[in-house]
Design an enzyme around this catalytic site. Sequence first.
Site, short mmCIF file in Angstrom:
data_model
loop_
_atom_site.label_atom_id
_atom_site.label_comp_id
_atom_site.label_asym_id
_atom_site.label_seq_id
_atom_site.Cartn_x
_atom_site.Cartn_y
_atom_site.Cartn_z
CG ASP A 127 -51.58 114.62 37.22
OD1 ASP A 127 -50.92 115.47 36.57
OD2 ASP A 127 -52.02 114.86 38.35
CE1 TYR A 167 -50.41 131.11 27.90
CE2 TYR A 167 -49.46 132.88 26.59
CZ TYR A 167 -50.10 131.66 26.67
OH TYR A 167 -50.43 130.99 25.52
CB THR A 183 -59.79 125.39 22.17
OG1 THR A 183 -60.14 126.49 23.03
CG2 THR A 183 -58.34 125.54 21.72
#
Length: 270
Positions: free
Chosen positions: A72, A171, A206
């Site tokens: 992580d 973003y 993707t």
Amino acid sequence: MKPLQNTIAVVTGASRGAGRGIAYELGEAGATVYVTGRSIHGSTTDNRPETIEETAAGVTARGGKGIAVRCDHTDSTDVRHLFEGIKDQHGRIDLLVNSVFGGSESSLPRAGGRRFWERPEEHWDAMMNAGAHAYVLTARDAVPLMIPQQKGLIVNITAQLGDTISANLYYDLAMNAVNRMTLVMAKELKEYNVSAVALCPGWMRTERVVDAGFGPEDGATETTAYVGRAVVALAMDAHVASLSGRAIEVTELARAYGFTDVDGTRSSTH
């Protein structure tokens, strides 16, 4: 002998998406690739089936050596243990590709709109924590394995260039944070001959994008192999220091280095 056969690489967020495509192309070039992320057999993330073990197997099948390590990258302890293991095994790394991003996970609360006052703060936390913050945490532990050999490359995957406004405020800020981080990293690493580049793919097909029904006819024109080929080209360039600190589109590198996407095109969605 494959061109990156002696390269030790780490690709973060490599269970799927850009990270998987990059890991695969590094495998094609013969690299040893540490494939990291949180999605492992029996415990995947965001209700997705892909895992780091699958990606690592794909790297090996393509001629490299794939090594899956659960990590992580928002957890400094996980990151430290990752690089301690690499140091014990190899004593160095040559290439770090930062490719984690938490802003697209379906577990996030839905936004009420595209404007910043309509978006929940969880979107900001996800994009910055599993993004710019994770990039810094990872680079902090990677750089000490590059400095002694006076050689190394950090590639930060981003999606924003110049004065263009991208998607939404959260973003846009997250991507520009990565770009600015790359510039400062390059400055601080220059004396050690370690380079940092921010790499900007277009809209990629993707797994998540394809599952949502988008294809080339909808503007999703790049495969994840395309950004992977850009990373390979950077890793093979003995003069990559001349690009250090820059945010560069994949298509710009394709023209400069002479590679194409799998269909032979050099498309761009920017």
